[in-house]
Design an enzyme around this catalytic site. Structure first.
Site, PDB file in Angstrom:
ATOM      1  N   LYS A 283      35.642  29.648  29.178  1.00 13.61           N
ATOM      2  CA  LYS A 283      34.694  28.644  29.755  1.00 13.61           C
ATOM      3  C   LYS A 283      33.491  29.282  30.641  1.00 13.61           C
ATOM      4  CE  LYS A 283      37.963  24.584  29.859  1.00 13.61           C
ATOM      5  NZ  LYS A 283      37.125  23.779  29.039  1.00 13.61           N
ATOM      6  N   ARG A 357      45.725  20.175  22.325  1.00 12.13           N
ATOM      7  CA  ARG A 357      46.143  19.746  21.065  1.00 12.13           C
ATOM      8  C   ARG A 357      47.465  20.435  20.557  1.00 12.13           C
ATOM      9  NH1 ARG A 357      40.347  19.725  18.327  1.00 12.13           N
ATOM     10  NH2 ARG A 357      39.868  19.747  20.493  1.00 12.13           N
TER      11      ARG A 357
HETATM   12  N1  BES Z   1      40.532  20.583  29.183  1.00  7.75           N
HETATM   13  C1  BES Z   1      39.441  20.598  28.285  1.00  7.75           C
HETATM   14  C2  BES Z   1      38.563  19.471  28.155  1.00  7.75           C
HETATM   15  C3  BES Z   1      38.044  18.816  29.349  1.00  7.75           C
HETATM   16  C4  BES Z   1      36.545  18.988  29.584  1.00  7.75           C
HETATM   17  C5  BES Z   1      38.783  18.038  30.442  1.00  7.75           C
HETATM   18  C6  BES Z   1      36.016  18.504  30.675  1.00  7.75           C
HETATM   19  C7  BES Z   1      37.993  17.611  31.560  1.00  7.75           C
HETATM   20  C8  BES Z   1      36.773  17.862  31.569  1.00  7.75           C
HETATM   21  C9  BES Z   1      39.788  21.116  26.915  1.00  7.75           C
HETATM   22  O1  BES Z   1      40.844  22.062  26.855  1.00  7.75           O
HETATM   23  C10 BES Z   1      38.670  21.654  26.228  1.00  7.75           C
HETATM   24  O2  BES Z   1      38.204  22.567  26.664  1.00  7.75           O
HETATM   25  N2  BES Z   1      38.072  21.020  25.005  1.00  7.75           N
HETATM   26  C11 BES Z   1      37.268  21.664  24.351  1.00  7.75           C
HETATM   27  C12 BES Z   1      37.178  21.440  23.000  1.00  7.75           C
HETATM   28  C13 BES Z   1      36.376  22.320  21.943  1.00  7.75           C
HETATM   29  C14 BES Z   1      36.584  23.619  22.164  1.00  7.75           C
HETATM   30  C15 BES Z   1      37.013  21.879  20.651  1.00  7.75           C
HETATM   31  C16 BES Z   1      35.732  20.881  24.584  1.00  7.75           C
HETATM   32  O3  BES Z   1      35.876  19.369  24.935  1.00  7.75           O
HETATM   33  O4  BES Z   1      34.862  21.386  24.916  1.00  7.75           O
HETATM   34 ZN    ZN Z   2      40.388  23.948  27.001  1.00  5.47          ZN
END
Ligand code: BES
Ligand code: ZN
Ligand code: ZN
Length: 505
Positions: A283, A357
């Site tokens: 990230k 997931r």
């Molecule tokens: N934990 C994150 C989602 C999240 C984002 C929670 C902001 C709380 C606040 C999750 O694991 C994630 O990174 N999801 C990605 C999925 C994508 C890579 C398909 C996302 O939402 O960008």
């Molecule tokens: Zn994530």
């Protein structure tokens, strides 16, 4: 800590430092009550006029007075013109008014409060429920994550003692509500603390230990699987997410059994990523620190299990929490790796940041195989997409089962943990197709709706069990403008689940 007592004696007979009354918008200044209060807070009517206080929702009027030589403070809380609000917002106005009591007390030395309980019917609830809300919200509002703040003046956690003043005929009901309210408040604040703790202080092992302690103290059935058993059992999702981290993963299973014959079994499954760096699909730096809250779903499930061990709903509940830390390293899962889950299905990990997931898939498969529950609910900070779509005030609800949707939406209106149903049509299913495995963990960009396509990924692991998915990415932490929250965790899901399970029909 909150110490609550209930009395049928009137507000003015209490010996406290803060006196609290609620006011609907457009209340009568010349009413008996205002006249009575004016004994200490004179000229109350003029003070309110001067401050333009009319009783609007989310407004307060704080007035200093004297009782003989004793300084006393009157806190008047506006709850709005209740007739113009929907039912769910009437009680929400009341909650927010309550939050202001603690915010006001924090700025002073007030720790002893007396509250004149308003008429429950005005808020569309019974006296028991009103008392429960009162206590839960006061408890929530007084939570402050100040464990690591050393300067005493900046620490806001205090012990409050609060007297609820009511009519004699409601006292017994109110006492039941107080007991419920304290249990729920405790469960909420416990889940918030787990979320707020730095990720180095709340590892998968530690969260699982909290769950085990709760199970032992409250007589819940439990199983905790460690790294070796997760690998041996073939839980390739949990293993894939945790294998880049020095921290071992866990799968927590808690069981609550009702004595009620013929009751259904409901599985609650919460995402427990104690820190989500994204893994090798790392990230950006900005905002990464909030990913200590990525175990908010697991915290809500584990804390709910503690609350219901006291409140005793007439359903069987299995609480599952797959817990892992998602880190990049030489042993981490690579984009392109294919993994196999507990139910035998496979997925290509195209993006290691879509990890929630993957761990939920194994926990759901485990629930289906070992418990064949009647219903399954997943709760997860799953997608940024959901947070963008709905913002911080509503979590996304996804299901093809209208009964589950309606029951949860009802619980949402009653509890204050707000849900909004998203479309969950099979048309979105194609988004997670993959050429080299059964599923892709990163949906095709052409389908866009990332929250929904993530929900469809999960649906592959519910077997034939009616399933509903709650995406709490937007609501789990840093919700603005709500008097009873602070920056940090909200424990979204605890109040919702308690209501959902207690009102099972
Ligand atoms: N934990 C994150 C989602 C999240 C984002 C929670 C902001 C709380 C606040 C999750 O694991 C994630 O990174 N999801 C990605 C999925 C994508 C890579 C398909 C996302 O939402 O960008
Ligand atoms: Zn994530
Ligand atoms: Zn995540």
């Amino acid at each position: 800590m909150l110490h609550i007592t209930v009395t049928e004696k009137s507000l003015m007979n209490q010996h406290v430092d803060g006196y609290v009354v609620f006011c609907e918008e457009g209340f009568d200044f010349s009413s008996h009550r205002v006249q009575q209060l004016s004994e200490w807070y004179s000229p109350l009517q003029e003070i309110m006029r001067q401050r333009h206080f009319t009783g609007k929702a989310n407004t307060t009027c704080v007035v200093a007075g004297v009782d003989g030589q004793r300084p006393v403070t009157l806190i008047v809380l506006g709850v709005g013109n209740l007739d113009t609000y929907r039912q769910e917002d009437r009680i929400e106005n009341y909650r927010r008014a309550l939050g202001h009591i603690i915010r006001i007390a924090e700025k002073t030395t007030i720790t002893k409060l007396a509250i004149e309980m308003p008429q429950a019917e005005r808020f569309g609830v019974d006296a028991c429920r009103l008392a429960q809300e009162t206590v839960t919200i006061l408890d929530m509002a007084s939570y402050h994550f100040d464990t690591f703040i050393t300067e005493p003046s900046r620490r806001l956690s205090r012990d409050y003692s609060v007297v609820l003043c009511t009519h004699l005929d409601h006292k017994a009901e109110i006492e039941v509500g107080v007991e419920f309210g304290l249990r729920i408040g405790h469960a909420v604040n416990q889940a918030r603390l787990w979320c707020d703790l730095p990720p180095v202080n709340l590892t998968p092992t530690e969260l699982a230990e909290h769950a085990a302690r709760i199970a032992k103290v409250h007589n819940l059935g439990f199983k905790i699987f460690d790294k070796k058993s997760i690998i041996d059992m073939g839980m390739g999702g949990i293993h894939a997410v945790s294998k880049g981290s020095a921290e071992e993963p866990r799968l927590v299973v808690l069981e609550y059994k009702t004595e009620h014959p013929g009751a259904p079994t409901i599985a609650l499954v919460g995402k427990g990523v104690t820190f989500d760096s994204g893994g090798l699909s790392i990230k950006p730096a900005s905002g990464m620190e909030t990913m200590k809250d990525d175990m908010a779903g697991a915290a809500a499930v584990i804390s709910t299990m503690e609350a219901i061990s006291h409140l005793k709903p007439r359903v069987n509940v299995i609480g599952l929490a797959p817990i892992a830390e998602n880190m990049p390293s030489g042993t981490a899962t690579r984009p392109g790796d294919i993994i196999r889950f507990y139910n035998g299905k496979t997925a290509e990990v195209r993006n290691t940041d879509a990890e929630g997931r993957l761990i939920l898939a194994d926990a759901m498969s485990y629930a289906v195989k070992h418990y064949t529950p009647d219903y399954m609910v997943t709760i997860a900070t799953l997608t940024g997409s959901c947070a963008y779509a709905l913002g911080p005030f509503y979590a996304g609800l996804m299901t093809q089962n209208d009964f589950l949707a309606d029951s949860l939406l009802q619980a949402s209106r009653e509890s204050g943990d707000r849900l909004w149903r998203l479309p969950f049509h099979d048309d979105y299913r194609a988004a997670i197709r993959n050429d080299v495995a059964d599923l892709s963990n990163d949906s095709s960009a052409r389908y866009r709706a990332g929250a929904i396509t993530a929900g469809f990924f999960l649906s592959h692991f519910a077997g034939d069990v009616p399933f509903v998915h709650l995406d709490i990415a937007g609501t789990a932490f840093d919700v603005p403008d709500m008097s009873y929250y602070r920056s940090g965790a909200t424990a979204f899901g605890v109040r919702l689940f308690v209501d959902f399970l207690m009102n099972w029909k």
